[in-house]
Every structure is written in C-alpha cells, then in structure tokens.
Design a protein around this motif. Structure first.
Motif, PDB file in Angstrom:
ATOM      1  N   GLY A  72      21.862   1.479 -10.420  1.00 53.42           N
ATOM      2  CA  GLY A  72      21.116   2.620  -9.477  1.00 53.42           C
ATOM      3  C   GLY A  72      19.844   2.819  -9.586  1.00 53.42           C
ATOM      4  N   LEU A  73      19.167   1.775 -10.624  1.00 51.04           N
ATOM      5  CA  LEU A  73      17.229   2.171 -10.538  1.00 51.04           C
ATOM      6  C   LEU A  73      17.327   1.719  -9.278  1.00 51.04           C
ATOM      7  N   ALA A  74      17.550   0.509  -8.698  1.00 57.53           N
ATOM      8  CA  ALA A  74      17.556  -0.419  -7.055  1.00 57.53           C
ATOM      9  C   ALA A  74      17.839   0.704  -5.938  1.00 57.53           C
ATOM     10  N   MET A  75      18.949   1.891  -6.061  1.00 56.65           N
ATOM     11  CA  MET A  75      19.676   2.838  -5.493  1.00 56.65           C
ATOM     12  C   MET A  75      17.867   3.685  -5.385  1.00 56.65           C
ATOM     13  N   LYS A  76      17.070   4.052  -6.683  1.00 61.97           N
ATOM     14  CA  LYS A  76      16.002   4.370  -6.062  1.00 61.97           C
ATOM     15  C   LYS A  76      14.579   4.014  -5.572  1.00 61.97           C
ATOM     16  N   LEU A  77      15.203   3.401  -5.156  1.00 65.69           N
ATOM     17  CA  LEU A  77      14.196   2.158  -4.291  1.00 65.69           C
ATOM     18  C   LEU A  77      13.800   2.641  -3.383  1.00 65.69           C
ATOM     19  N   GLN A  78      15.163   3.861  -2.283  1.00 64.93           N
ATOM     20  CA  GLN A  78      14.772   4.178  -1.115  1.00 64.93           C
ATOM     21  C   GLN A  78      13.906   5.492  -1.377  1.00 64.93           C
ATOM     22  N   GLY A  79      13.212   6.365  -1.921  1.00 64.18           N
ATOM     23  CA  GLY A  79      12.122   7.404  -2.312  1.00 64.18           C
ATOM     24  C   GLY A  79      11.145   6.741  -2.334  1.00 64.18           C
ATOM     25  N   LEU A  80      10.768   5.094  -2.899  1.00 64.79           N
ATOM     26  CA  LEU A  80       8.774   5.021  -3.072  1.00 64.79           C
ATOM     27  C   LEU A  80       9.393   3.785  -1.153  1.00 64.79           C
TER      28      LEU A  80
ATOM     29  N   ILE B 104       6.935  -3.033  -9.810  1.00 63.59           N
ATOM     30  CA  ILE B 104       6.306  -0.982 -10.086  1.00 63.59           C
ATOM     31  C   ILE B 104       7.144  -1.209 -11.682  1.00 63.59           C
ATOM     32  N   ASP B 105       6.472  -0.280 -12.551  1.00 64.62           N
ATOM     33  CA  ASP B 105       6.115  -0.734 -13.676  1.00 64.62           C
ATOM     34  C   ASP B 105       6.570   0.989 -13.879  1.00 64.62           C
ATOM     35  N   MET B 106       7.783   1.759 -14.218  1.00 60.34           N
ATOM     36  CA  MET B 106       7.393   3.530 -14.427  1.00 60.34           C
ATOM     37  C   MET B 106       7.949   3.331 -15.496  1.00 60.34           C
ATOM     38  N   THR B 107       6.965   2.958 -16.458  1.00 57.55           N
ATOM     39  CA  THR B 107       7.068   3.541 -18.185  1.00 57.55           C
ATOM     40  C   THR B 107       6.805   4.189 -18.008  1.00 57.55           C
ATOM     41  N   GLY B 108       5.556   4.117 -17.823  1.00 63.01           N
ATOM     42  CA  GLY B 108       4.034   5.320 -18.477  1.00 63.01           C
ATOM     43  C   GLY B 108       4.346   6.442 -17.680  1.00 63.01           C
ATOM     44  N   ASP B 109       3.133   7.113 -18.341  1.00 66.09           N
ATOM     45  CA  ASP B 109       3.378   9.078 -17.694  1.00 66.09           C
ATOM     46  C   ASP B 109       3.001   8.546 -15.947  1.00 66.09           C
ATOM     47  N   THR B 110       2.114   7.509 -15.418  1.00 62.39           N
ATOM     48  CA  THR B 110       2.320   7.709 -14.425  1.00 62.39           C
ATOM     49  C   THR B 110       2.604   5.890 -13.919  1.00 62.39           C
ATOM     50  N   ALA B 111       3.401   5.964 -12.486  1.00 63.18           N
ATOM     51  CA  ALA B 111       4.031   4.028 -11.801  1.00 63.18           C
ATOM     52  C   ALA B 111       2.493   3.129 -12.058  1.00 63.18           C
ATOM     53  N   GLN B 112       3.015   2.319 -12.687  1.00 59.21           N
ATOM     54  CA  GLN B 112       1.985   0.960 -11.807  1.00 59.21           C
ATOM     55  C   GLN B 112       2.699   0.191 -11.255  1.00 59.21           C
TER      56      GLN B 112
ATOM     57  N   ASP C 155       0.541  -1.463  -0.334  1.00 56.34           N
ATOM     58  CA  ASP C 155      -0.171   0.123  -0.291  1.00 56.34           C
ATOM     59  C   ASP C 155       0.745   1.442   0.284  1.00 56.34           C
ATOM     60  N   GLY C 156       1.799   1.474   0.720  1.00 58.14           N
ATOM     61  CA  GLY C 156       2.830   2.465   0.849  1.00 58.14           C
ATOM     62  C   GLY C 156       3.621   2.247  -0.160  1.00 58.14           C
ATOM     63  N   ILE C 157       4.214   1.439  -0.324  1.00 56.47           N
ATOM     64  CA  ILE C 157       4.777   1.978  -2.235  1.00 56.47           C
ATOM     65  C   ILE C 157       3.621   2.407  -3.603  1.00 56.47           C
TER      66      ILE C 157
ATOM     67  N   ALA D  64       4.238   5.647  -5.656  1.00 57.58           N
ATOM     68  CA  ALA D  64       4.414   5.557  -6.762  1.00 57.58           C
ATOM     69  C   ALA D  64       3.575   6.171  -8.192  1.00 57.58           C
ATOM     70  N   THR D  65       2.492   6.982  -6.953  1.00 58.48           N
ATOM     71  CA  THR D  65       1.853   8.101  -7.694  1.00 58.48           C
ATOM     72  C   THR D  65       2.601   9.905  -8.028  1.00 58.48           C
ATOM     73  N   LYS D  66       3.379   9.710  -7.215  1.00 60.83           N
ATOM     74  CA  LYS D  66       4.943  10.432  -7.355  1.00 60.83           C
ATOM     75  C   LYS D  66       5.874  10.733  -8.376  1.00 60.83           C
ATOM     76  N   ALA D  67       6.145   9.031  -8.455  1.00 56.39           N
ATOM     77  CA  ALA D  67       7.292   8.462  -9.112  1.00 56.39           C
ATOM     78  C   ALA D  67       7.663   9.362 -10.370  1.00 56.39           C
TER      79      ALA D  67
END
Length: 98
Positions: free
Chosen positions: A88-96, A35-43, A8-10, A14-17
């Motif tokens: 590098g992508l794994a390091m960005k996971l901290q924000g989520l 977590i799919d961050m390829t579109g306009d909003t993360a799914q 739920d937290g992720i 993700a709405t702000k990712a």
C-alpha cells in the motif's frame, strides 16, 4: 531522466508529503533514495537505511511508469519492479513521482 533529476524531484515533492509514519527506499541501479515520512516533514537521503517498503527497479523504469508508457502491473509481473514490504505504501509513491 537522470538519477539526480529523480532525486531532486522526489526531494521537492516530499515537502508536501503527509506524515505516514513509514519509510520507503528506492533501490535503483543508479543509487538509493530513502524517503522517511515519520516526522513532521519527509526527509529524503541517499543513505542505505532500513525501510518499511523497498522498491527495486531503475530510473528508466520509474520514468516509464511516471509517463504511462509502462503499466505498473506489467512492470511487476515482468520483474522490472520488485516490492518488498508494505504494498500500500508503494502505491502511494506515485504521488512523489508525478
């Protein structure tokens, strides 16, 4: 923290990712979070799909990392966290997770 609370937290975060053009999969003992961050909003789904980065760990370890009780480098060196793919992508996971 339970798997559902993490999921739920992720999902909420993700709405702000940003659109990174990539996807990441958390392969946890308790289930999968994709977590799919390829579109306009993360799914965020619980489907076992291919991802650019796969992080294998547990909800408990993620909670320890999030709260600072566990050092990320120590978690990797001790095998509590395994990362396949784009580090590098794994390091960005901290924000989520915050």
């Amino acid at each position: 923290m339970t798997f559902q609370e993490l999921n739920d937290g992720i999902t909420k975060a993700a709405t702000k990712a940003p659109n990174l053009g990539k996807s990441i999969k958390l392969q946890l003992d308790e289930g999968i979070i994709h977590i799919d961050m390829t579109g306009d909003t993360a799914q965020v789904t619980n489907e076992d799909k291919e991802a650019d980065t796969v992080v294998t760990t547990s909800v408990d370890v993620l909670e320890q990392l999030r709260t600072g009780k566990l050092n990320p480098m120590m978690a990797m060196m001790s095998g509590k966290v395994k990362i396949k793919g784009d580090m590098g992508l794994a390091m960005k996971l901290q924000g989520l997770l915050s």
